[in-house]
Scaffold this motif. Sequence first.
Motif, mmCIF file in Angstrom:
data_model
loop_
_atom_site.group_PDB
_atom_site.id
_atom_site.type_symbol
_atom_site.label_atom_id
_atom_site.label_comp_id
_atom_site.label_asym_id
_atom_site.label_seq_id
_atom_site.Cartn_x
_atom_site.Cartn_y
_atom_site.Cartn_z
ATOM 1 N N UNK A 124 9.755 7.959 17.877
ATOM 2 C CA UNK A 124 8.327 8.066 17.572
ATOM 3 C C UNK A 124 7.828 9.496 17.503
ATOM 4 N N UNK A 125 8.715 10.464 17.625
ATOM 5 C CA UNK A 125 8.257 11.847 17.662
ATOM 6 C C UNK A 125 7.532 12.246 16.379
ATOM 7 N N UNK A 126 7.981 11.667 15.257
ATOM 8 C CA UNK A 126 7.353 12.004 13.981
ATOM 9 C C UNK A 126 6.243 11.025 13.587
ATOM 10 N N UNK A 127 5.970 10.056 14.461
ATOM 11 C CA UNK A 127 4.944 9.067 14.144
ATOM 12 C C UNK A 127 3.567 9.629 14.490
ATOM 13 N N UNK A 128 2.657 9.599 13.536
ATOM 14 C CA UNK A 128 1.301 10.072 13.745
ATOM 15 C C UNK A 128 0.349 8.903 13.965
ATOM 16 N N UNK A 151 11.498 1.267 8.311
ATOM 17 C CA UNK A 151 11.211 2.562 7.706
ATOM 18 C C UNK A 151 10.637 3.527 8.739
ATOM 19 N N UNK A 152 11.197 4.729 8.780
ATOM 20 C CA UNK A 152 10.671 5.756 9.672
ATOM 21 C C UNK A 152 9.724 6.664 8.909
ATOM 22 N N UNK A 153 8.866 7.339 9.649
ATOM 23 C CA UNK A 153 7.883 8.215 9.014
ATOM 24 C C UNK A 153 6.655 8.363 9.876
ATOM 25 N N UNK A 154 5.611 8.986 9.352
ATOM 26 C CA UNK A 154 4.403 9.239 10.155
ATOM 27 C C UNK A 154 3.579 7.990 10.440
ATOM 28 N N UNK A 178 13.944 -5.020 15.963
ATOM 29 C CA UNK A 178 13.242 -3.919 15.304
ATOM 30 C C UNK A 178 11.876 -3.634 15.925
ATOM 31 N N UNK A 179 11.315 -4.610 16.629
ATOM 32 C CA UNK A 179 9.977 -4.439 17.181
ATOM 33 C C UNK A 179 10.007 -3.536 18.406
#
Length: 469
Positions: A124-128, A151-154, A178-179
Amino acid sequence: MVLSLVSLCAKEVVRDHSSSHSWLRWMPKDLYRALLEAAFSTCRPLAVGELVQRWPELTLRVGGRRKPGQTAPNRLCIQSMLLGVVRGLTDHSKGVRRRMEMERKRERTVLGSSEREAEEKEMDRDVVVHVRADLFVNGRSWERIHSALSTSGPLKLQCRYLRVEEISVPSISILLDLLPRRGLLGVDIRYSSLGVAGLAELLPLLSTFPALKSLRLHYCNLDFRRVHPSQSEALGELSQGLARLQELRHLSLTALRLPGQLRVLLSSLPQPLEILELPYLSLSPADFAYLSCSHHTSTLQQLDISENRLDENTLPSIRRLLSQASGSLQHLSLSGCGLTDGLLGLLLPSLGGCRGLKSLALALNPLSMAGLMDLVKMAVRMPSLRQLLYPNPLEDYQPGLPDLPSSAQLLDWPLDETLDINLTSNKLNRVLIDNGRSDIFLTCDLYGHKNADSVATVKIFSSFLISGV
């Protein structure tokens, strides 16, 4: 419903939503909530997008439990909301991203987390932005939901209530894996051929969600009426799996065919249940006897044992159950239980003792008009009762109905069209008026009696909570 002046003005403001980008800059931040609600209620997707893109707070909540007469959020508005979030993530001069990144800088590492939690935090470091939604998944939407969760991302999709239909055990397992561990409050599995082995496989996965409070299994092909050598071992695995659900408060088992096994399943639950739904379960006298003295009884707020046949052998257990639950029980369904006038007469004192009962369902029971009158005369003495679902009296059916008809026969047998359809309801409502209880809603409508405010609906994108990390 009377709208406030703010709500009325907000609807006027968002009416011309194509120009929302021009007037929004002059709006105070404390009016954004009212404007967003107005934009959703009047289907103004352009205004929704502009409001979300400039949303001044770290949390954005949309949807939730619907009020009576309220429709689901418009799909175009939902899409516009998500696009607004995405645009806000790429706009450093306004919107949610700047505030959320400032919040991230103030965060500190929390020591003592589990390995799974540490792994999720690293991911979650890149999750905004976290989007918390109620998800409905079937064969057609599984791939899309799987992709969104993978899918990873903000922007990260999370789930509060998960409902799946006609999905295999491996596919359900993949979704659960996945949850994120935290945040999942309920799981509803319907029309999936789990079998005993499949459910035993899923329960350990469900136990990894510490906030899970609700588990609903409907028509999942569990049938313990079929004797097989490994039945005892399978029951033991189910019992052990349920014992791991530390926060479970709502359990619904529909048409699982588990006669005589209720003690094995429910006694292992670590916390007493508040909601227990057991329709079409073929419950035996032993099941009712256990339920009447289990550790769940005194905390039950909602109980559904409809379509489990009651008779003279089970009635003492039901009366004891109602006595033990009288201090907490608010909603009770005994529809389709084979209650005759005689059985109901024996049960009425126990029902009347449930002083906090708000709704009572007795549809599809073979009661005469005299039995219904006794029922309503008891209902008017229950101070908290607000809704009573009663069956059509036997006198209202066409000739030929068996002396002791089943619920299926009562459902299919035609009513006598020569009779005044309002005669029964007029007689029953007269009892309410004479006793000053016009606050009780009487109905024989089997399908439309539930208030929209009391029905939990779990559909994809029916409600959202968007918040920053």
